[in-house]
Design a protein around this motif. Structure first.
Motif, PDB file in Angstrom:
ATOM      1  N   ASP A   1       0.816  -1.195   0.000  1.00  0.00           N
ATOM      2  CA  ASP A   1       0.000   0.000   0.000  1.00  0.00           C
ATOM      3  C   ASP A   1       0.854   1.251   0.000  1.00  0.00           C
ATOM      4  OD1 ASP A   1      -0.376   0.882   3.351  1.00  0.00           O
ATOM      5  OD2 ASP A   1       0.735  -0.868   2.689  1.00  0.00           O
TER       6      ASP A   1
ATOM      7  N   TRP B   1      -9.407  -2.662  -1.210  1.00  0.00           N
ATOM      8  CA  TRP B   1      -8.508  -1.742  -0.527  1.00  0.00           C
ATOM      9  C   TRP B   1      -9.339  -0.814   0.352  1.00  0.00           C
ATOM     10  CZ3 TRP B   1      -3.484  -2.743  -2.264  1.00  0.00           C
ATOM     11  CH2 TRP B   1      -3.388  -3.437  -3.479  1.00  0.00           C
TER      12      TRP B   1
ATOM     13  N   SER C   1      -9.114   2.940   2.524  1.00  0.00           N
ATOM     14  CA  SER C   1      -8.383   4.153   2.848  1.00  0.00           C
ATOM     15  C   SER C   1      -8.218   4.254   4.361  1.00  0.00           C
ATOM     16  CB  SER C   1      -9.122   5.381   2.319  1.00  0.00           C
ATOM     17  OG  SER C   1      -8.510   6.571   2.773  1.00  0.00           O
TER      18      SER C   1
ATOM     19  N   HIS D   1      -3.700   3.737   1.303  1.00  0.00           N
ATOM     20  CA  HIS D   1      -4.628   2.636   1.114  1.00  0.00           C
ATOM     21  C   HIS D   1      -3.928   1.326   1.459  1.00  0.00           C
ATOM     22  CE1 HIS D   1      -6.791   5.713  -1.119  1.00  0.00           C
ATOM     23  NE2 HIS D   1      -7.839   4.923  -1.169  1.00  0.00           N
TER      24      HIS D   1
END
Length: 466
Positions: A40, A192, A194, A202
């Motif tokens: 990420d 994913w 946030s 993410h």
């Protein structure tokens, strides 16, 4: 010799050869390995991540022995393609510098009664890392996916953050709340979330199907399907490229279409696969949720089908309501206007067909003619309908009273086929004009940002109805 297909991506022979029934340990380790490889952190991207392949817009998925389809052919060859990755322009930019450039517009391709400087091309985002195949706009954020491993997040025409997956190609991106769903070439849908920090980081939180569901379904041999001779895979999993995604926010459902000819229905709350449907005789290129509980799918088999979720016994299932269109040319894209109750379908012959909601069901409304080559993507914003094409242009249509359409303008500037479009309401100024920000992704590796308005004076009129 190069083979091409509308709105598709090159499926690798390695992926297809590995589609066989595996042992539980292999399934578990494969999923865990994939999750561990997904990062990420934007700074963890490699310097170069490209596919060593032709970059034409027409490609061919595997047929799996079910049917044979004649595809729209590309007259250009690999050597003559202007998007060859061996071009001297294909030099990667350092990640420590701004990877995209913002090019202000010098002139506007639109003609308006008001201030011309307020409309037209706002800027261009460009990077030598891969052709842009998918994008999604959510509020002031723009997500872009390419044939590299990178998913970029942009804000105000500036790079905001990014993340990557272990699968190179991203064919579809949809956003639902704080979750982002991405469809990939390896048949997986990655999820994913946030983290809500200042960098908008993410983190991957799962994939569809989940490892648990995959193992549970693998126990029973009846949950397997034969994709080719002596090759069986669990029915709960897509076994080819996930080409399209759509969300029904009211029902909390995610729909995925694939080159494996199936439509799958996922419950977002627990990531469970509710249904797997043999939807078409060839690759599913587009799926959209619509009004009245309808879901529409478009396929390379030349058909547009309407589905509705209905109660069957104690369970709900999606039933085929009607086949709206059946033709020789592949269907590449779909878009829905909720306010007008209309469905738009782009195809490889360069036409955009549309249907309107009527008392009994959907009635054929006509055909929009504005492109010389295949229509590859569609988007709707208010009364505007936008179509992107292999001819490198974007037609801006306005829906007027009685189902009539007028072509307001043709947006030009891309040097490659336009593969994806998204439209968001422009709230920069408080006025009476209904203005929209339009994002267009192309095989020229750029994303262009446009401002258009519904009040424009038509400069081009190409619309014909049949």
């Amino acid at each position: 010799m190069t083979i091409f297909k509308i709105n598709g991506i090159f499926p690798t022979s390695t992926e297809r050869s590995n589609l066989r029934r595996q042992k539980f340990g292999a399934l578990l380790s494969a999923d865990q390995s994939t999750q561990d490889d997904d990062c990420d952190d934007f700074t963890s991207f490699p310097d170069s991540s490209r596919r060593n392949s032709d970059s034409n817009y027409l490609e061919t998925p595997p047929t799996y022995g079910y049917s044979h389809t004649t595809y729209y052919s590309n007259p250009s060859t690999a050597n003559s393609s202007p998007y060859n990755l061996t071009s001297p322009w294909s030099q990667p930019s350092p990640y420590t510098k701004s990877p995209w450039t913002h090019i202000p517009a010098a002139t506007s391709p639109l003609e308006y009664e008001g201030d011309d400087q307020k409309y037209g091309l706002i800027g261009s985002l460009f990077r030598e890392e891969g052709h842009v195949y998918s994008l999604a706009a959510s509020g002031d954020l723009l997500y872009t996916g390419s044939d590299s491993k990178n998913i970029r997040v942009w804000k105000n025409l500036q790079e905001f953050s990014g993340f990557k997956s272990s699968s190179g190609l991203l064919k579809a991106i949809v956003v639902f709340g704080d979750k982002v769903f991405t469809g990939h070439q390896d048949g997986r849908i990655r999820v994913w979330r946030s983290l809500g920090d200042k960098r908008n980081t993410h983190k991957r939180v799962g994939s569809l199907p989940t490892t648990r569901d995959l193992l549970m379904k693998s126990i029973n041999p009846r949950n397997y399907i034969e994709v080719r001779r002596h090759r069986n895979v669990p029915w709960v999993k897509h076994f080819d490229t996930v080409s399209c995604l759509s969300i029904d926010a009211g029902q909390g459902l995610l729909y995925s279409g694939s080159w494996d000819k199936t439509l799958k229905v996922w419950r977002i709350s627990d990531s469970k696969c509710l249904e797997s449907i043999w939807a078409h005789d060839d690759a599913v290129n587009s799926v959209v949720t619509a009004f009245d509980g309808l879901v529409f799918t478009g396929s390379a088999d030349g058909t547009v089908k309407a589905w509705r979720r209905e109660l069957v016994g104690n369970t709900t299932q999606h039933m085929l309501v009607e086949t709206l269109l059946k033709q020789d040319h592949a269907l590449t894209s779909l878009a829905v206007s909720y306010s007008a109750g209309a469905l738009y379908a782009g195809s490889s012959d360069g036409l955009v067909s549309f249907w309107q909601r009527e008392t009994h069901f959907m009635g054929f409304g006509g055909v929009l003619r504005g492109h010389k080559l295949a229509v590859l993507c569609l988007a709707v914003g208010g009364r505007l309908v936008l179509s992107g094409s292999a001819d490198k242009s974007i037609c801006v249509w306005r829906r007027d009273g009685g189902g009539a359409h007028s072509c307001l303008a043709v947006l030009t500037g891309h040097t490659g086929p336009v593969k994806c479009l998204a439209a968001e309401r422009d709230t920069a100024e408080d006025d009476d004009d209904k203005r929209w920000i339009v994002y267009s992704g192309s095989l020229d590796k750029s994303v262009k940002v446009w401002r258009v308005a519904e009040c424009a004076t038509p400069s081009v009129k190409e619309m014909q109805e049949e």
